[in-house]
Design a protein around this motif. Structure first.
Motif, PDB file in Angstrom:
ATOM      1  N   SER A   6       0.816  -1.219   0.000  1.00 48.32           N
ATOM      2  CA  SER A   6       0.000   0.000   0.000  1.00 48.32           C
ATOM      3  C   SER A   6       0.844   1.261   0.000  1.00 48.32           C
ATOM      4  CB  SER A   6      -0.931   0.010   1.215  1.00 48.32           C
ATOM      5  OG  SER A   6      -1.842  -1.071   1.169  1.00 48.32           O
ATOM      6  N   PHE A   7       2.133   1.132   0.356  1.00 52.76           N
ATOM      7  CA  PHE A   7       2.999   2.311   0.442  1.00 52.76           C
ATOM      8  C   PHE A   7       4.274   2.056  -0.371  1.00 52.76           C
ATOM      9  CE2 PHE A   7       0.636   1.877   4.424  1.00 52.76           C
ATOM     10  CZ  PHE A   7      -0.102   3.057   4.395  1.00 52.76           C
ATOM     11  N   PRO A   8       4.164   2.039  -1.703  1.00 55.37           N
ATOM     12  CA  PRO A   8       5.339   1.736  -2.547  1.00 55.37           C
ATOM     13  C   PRO A   8       6.409   2.818  -2.504  1.00 55.37           C
ATOM     14  CG  PRO A   8       3.501   2.437  -3.899  1.00 55.37           C
ATOM     15  CD  PRO A   8       2.956   2.288  -2.504  1.00 55.37           C
ATOM     16  N   ALA A   9       6.066   4.020  -2.050  1.00 55.98           N
ATOM     17  CA  ALA A   9       7.069   5.075  -1.949  1.00 55.98           C
ATOM     18  C   ALA A   9       7.917   4.922  -0.692  1.00 55.98           C
ATOM     19  CB  ALA A   9       6.402   6.440  -1.951  1.00 55.98           C
TER      20      ALA A   9
ATOM     21  N   PHE B  24       7.570   8.883  -6.186  1.00 49.56           N
ATOM     22  CA  PHE B  24       8.480   9.587  -5.283  1.00 49.56           C
ATOM     23  C   PHE B  24       9.352   8.624  -4.490  1.00 49.56           C
ATOM     24  CE2 PHE B  24       4.872  12.432  -5.868  1.00 49.56           C
ATOM     25  CZ  PHE B  24       5.519  13.621  -6.185  1.00 49.56           C
ATOM     26  N   ALA B  25       9.494   7.383  -4.952  1.00 45.47           N
ATOM     27  CA  ALA B  25      10.305   6.401  -4.220  1.00 45.47           C
ATOM     28  C   ALA B  25      11.788   6.717  -4.283  1.00 45.47           C
ATOM     29  CB  ALA B  25      10.048   4.998  -4.776  1.00 45.47           C
ATOM     30  N   ASP B  26      12.204   7.550  -5.225  1.00 49.00           N
ATOM     31  CA  ASP B  26      13.610   7.910  -5.345  1.00 49.00           C
ATOM     32  C   ASP B  26      13.936   9.082  -4.416  1.00 49.00           C
ATOM     33  OD1 ASP B  26      16.210   7.702  -6.874  1.00 49.00           O
ATOM     34  OD2 ASP B  26      15.699   9.811  -7.216  1.00 49.00           O
TER      35      ASP B  26
ATOM     36  N   VAL C 294      10.772 -13.539   1.132  1.00 51.31           N
ATOM     37  CA  VAL C 294      10.966 -12.200   0.567  1.00 51.31           C
ATOM     38  C   VAL C 294      11.337 -11.227   1.684  1.00 51.31           C
ATOM     39  CG1 VAL C 294       9.828 -10.320  -0.671  1.00 51.31           C
ATOM     40  CG2 VAL C 294       9.360 -12.689  -1.296  1.00 51.31           C
ATOM     41  N   LEU C 295      12.171 -10.220   1.342  1.00 55.07           N
ATOM     42  CA  LEU C 295      12.626  -9.231   2.309  1.00 55.07           C
ATOM     43  C   LEU C 295      11.943  -7.885   2.061  1.00 55.07           C
ATOM     44  CD1 LEU C 295      16.471  -9.974   2.291  1.00 55.07           C
ATOM     45  CD2 LEU C 295      14.756 -10.776   3.932  1.00 55.07           C
ATOM     46  N   VAL C 296      11.717  -7.152   3.156  1.00 54.37           N
ATOM     47  CA  VAL C 296      11.121  -5.814   3.094  1.00 54.37           C
ATOM     48  C   VAL C 296      12.231  -4.794   3.318  1.00 54.37           C
ATOM     49  CG1 VAL C 296       9.384  -4.250   4.025  1.00 54.37           C
ATOM     50  CG2 VAL C 296       8.959  -6.722   4.002  1.00 54.37           C
ATOM     51  N   TYR C 297      12.384  -3.871   2.380  1.00 52.49           N
ATOM     52  CA  TYR C 297      13.397  -2.820   2.468  1.00 52.49           C
ATOM     53  C   TYR C 297      12.701  -1.455   2.486  1.00 52.49           C
ATOM     54  CZ  TYR C 297      17.133  -6.132   1.177  1.00 52.49           C
ATOM     55  OH  TYR C 297      18.019  -7.187   1.142  1.00 52.49           O
ATOM     56  N   LEU C 298      13.462  -0.447   2.877  1.00 45.64           N
ATOM     57  CA  LEU C 298      13.026   0.933   2.721  1.00 45.64           C
ATOM     58  C   LEU C 298      13.449   1.434   1.350  1.00 45.64           C
ATOM     59  CD1 LEU C 298      13.927   2.591   6.162  1.00 45.64           C
ATOM     60  CD2 LEU C 298      11.676   1.880   5.370  1.00 45.64           C
ATOM     61  N   THR C 299      12.615   2.246   0.730  1.00 48.26           N
ATOM     62  CA  THR C 299      12.983   2.856  -0.541  1.00 48.26           C
ATOM     63  C   THR C 299      14.046   3.934  -0.306  1.00 48.26           C
ATOM     64  OG1 THR C 299      11.257   4.537  -0.339  1.00 48.26           O
ATOM     65  CG2 THR C 299      10.665   2.458  -1.436  1.00 48.26           C
ATOM     66  N   PRO C 300      14.757   4.353  -1.336  1.00 48.65           N
ATOM     67  CA  PRO C 300      15.735   5.444  -1.157  1.00 48.65           C
ATOM     68  C   PRO C 300      15.116   6.710  -0.582  1.00 48.65           C
ATOM     69  CG  PRO C 300      16.074   4.342  -3.259  1.00 48.65           C
ATOM     70  CD  PRO C 300      14.816   3.772  -2.679  1.00 48.65           C
ATOM     71  N   ALA C 301      13.868   6.998  -0.956  1.00 55.02           N
ATOM     72  CA  ALA C 301      13.208   8.195  -0.422  1.00 55.02           C
ATOM     73  C   ALA C 301      12.982   8.069   1.077  1.00 55.02           C
ATOM     74  CB  ALA C 301      11.882   8.417  -1.145  1.00 55.02           C
ATOM     75  N   ALA C 302      12.480   6.912   1.523  1.00 54.42           N
ATOM     76  CA  ALA C 302      12.232   6.709   2.953  1.00 54.42           C
ATOM     77  C   ALA C 302      13.535   6.704   3.746  1.00 54.42           C
ATOM     78  CB  ALA C 302      11.467   5.403   3.167  1.00 54.42           C
TER      79      ALA C 302
ATOM     80  N   SER D  47       9.709  -1.489  -0.127  1.00 57.54           N
ATOM     81  CA  SER D  47       9.873  -2.281  -1.348  1.00 57.54           C
ATOM     82  C   SER D  47      10.115  -3.736  -0.972  1.00 57.54           C
ATOM     83  CB  SER D  47      11.045  -1.750  -2.183  1.00 57.54           C
ATOM     84  OG  SER D  47      12.268  -1.887  -1.483  1.00 57.54           O
ATOM     85  N   LEU D  48       9.610  -4.626  -1.791  1.00 58.29           N
ATOM     86  CA  LEU D  48       9.789  -6.067  -1.591  1.00 58.29           C
ATOM     87  C   LEU D  48      10.824  -6.582  -2.582  1.00 58.29           C
ATOM     88  CD1 LEU D  48       6.062  -7.197  -1.165  1.00 58.29           C
ATOM     89  CD2 LEU D  48       7.793  -7.034   0.618  1.00 58.29           C
TER      90      LEU D  48
END
Length: 395
Positions: free
Chosen positions: A94-97, A378-380, A111-119, A100-101
């Motif tokens: 629900s929050f792709p920004a 805005f994930a970047d 599968v691992l859950v990471y933070l996006t570069p923006a977060a 990230s999986l």
């Protein structure tokens, strides 16, 4: 405490405040009868989801690999912390920004859950550096009667104060000349943070408003009036829109504003008579909480968290009723199943009047939360830096 809202029913168009004449009602009825502020209520609608996002973000940042296996979010420990209704996979997608999986390097592992570069970029700016953390902790300890606080109470409000996640080691342990950390003799497995030396002389945050108002008053008034005492000892009052103030309310408020102001950094005042001492202690309690909220990044905190400081601050009043008794200074929102108190004077149209870098980073994160799947663009990290945020509008 002598300011009590008198409401005939839960849904009323106006709120009549009766000072000295408190109706018999439970605390829940008192909260329900308060006058609503639509702007702050809408703001809290977004914070309901932001709290869960921040909890998951902290879990990821605390892990050695800066990632968490997706099945771990279904464990009892993570479930109690995150309180996800539709499962972790739905929440993360629900929050792709923000999240990230990615598949694990070993195909057989989950599968691992990471933070996006923006977060990740925003996470570096949501807490303050060591100098600001030193000042905040020192001022908070100075508010206590014994100049000491339980470490667990500070841990509960570290996000609100903008302290680093490891402030126990990076701030307290690295400054033994400023802070002392010892075991709590009254509670096992807990610690006390104290100021080993005399507390520094600190000016309350309300003094800045008083000096500005007094300068304006002296410039525009040729002779001394009673309003000068109201400014010198009072607080800035900003009531919710549409709240009707009766003549009795205004008269009692003016009398309360003129009561001597007890500095929150000094010992409790001594007043003659039970009523006089009670009113002096109430004004000191308001001054302490007012100063506490000024130390927070977003000028708001959950009522349950601040109640952990009651005994240390010497507040003998029901903290929730204290906020409701002063609707011109504080505002309580119940959105998201939490009671959150705002410092009213710090907000204008849902935004802080005096912004700061930590607040701006948290506001951008809130903006990404509210955009949900639309925020994938805005994930970047570079995109989130250029994200336009209007300080005059709500997310």
């Amino acid at each position: 405490m002598f300011l009590r809202a008198a409401a005939a029913s839960r849904r009323i168009s106006t709120t009549v405040i009766a000072f000295f004449c408190r109706q018999k009602m439970t605390s829940a009825q008192y909260v329900a009868a308060r006058h609503r502020d639509p702007t702050l209520e809408r703001l809290m609608d977004g914070y309901k989801h932001l709290i869960s996002v921040l909890s998951l973000q902290n879990l990821i940042l605390a892990s050695p690999d800066v990632s968490i296996p997706l099945p771990f979010l279904s464990s009892p420990t993570a479930s109690r912390l995150l309180r996800l209704r539709r499962g972790p996979a739905h929440f993360v997608r629900s929050f792709p920004a923000i999240f990230s999986l990615r598949p694990h390097p070993t195909a057989s592992l989950p599968v691992l859950v990471y933070l996006t570069p923006a977060a990740s970029h925003l996470a570096e700016h949501v807490s303050c550096g060591a100098p600001f953390a030193l000042e905040r902790i020192t001022r908070l300890l100075a508010l206590s009667n014994s100049h000491s606080l339980p470490l667990r109470a500070l841990i509960r409000v570290k996000h609100e104060l903008g302290l680093p996640q490891d402030f126990e080691d990076s701030v307290i342990a690295r400054n033994p000349s400023l802070f002392s950390l010892s075991r709590n003799p009254r509670e096992p497995n807990t610690h006390i943070v104290a100021l080993p030396n005399l507390a520094p002389v600190v000016a309350p945050a309300v003094d800045a408003w008083r000096l500005c108002r007094l300068a304006y008053h002296n410039q525009n008034c040729s002779k001394s009036t009673g309003d000068e005492a109201e400014i010198r000892f009072g607080f800035k009052q900003t009531f919710p829109p549409g709240m009707r103030l009766t003549k009795r309310f205004r008269a009692c408020l003016k009398e309360w504003q003129r009561l001597p102001y007890p500095c929150p950094y000094e010992p409790p005042p001594s007043a003659s008579g039970n009523l006089g001492r009670k009113r002096a202690l109430e004004k000191r309690a308001v001054a302490i909480v007012h100063e506490f909220l000024n130390l927070t990044v977003e000028k708001m905190v959950e009522v349950e968290k601040i109640s952990h400081f009651r005994k240390s601050f010497g507040i003998d009043f029901n903290i929730r009723d204290l906020f409701l008794d002063h609707p011109g200074i504080f505002y309580i929102s119940t959105r998201g199943g939490r009671h959150t108190v705002f410092l009213r004077e710090a907000y204008d149209r849902g935004c802080l009047v005096e912004s700061n870098p930590m607040y701006e980073a948290r506001r951008k994160l809130l903006h990404l939360v509210l955009m949900r799947k639309r925020g994938a663009a805005f994930a970047d990290a570079g995109a989130v830096q250029e994200m336009p945020l209007s300080e005059n509008s709500n997310p």
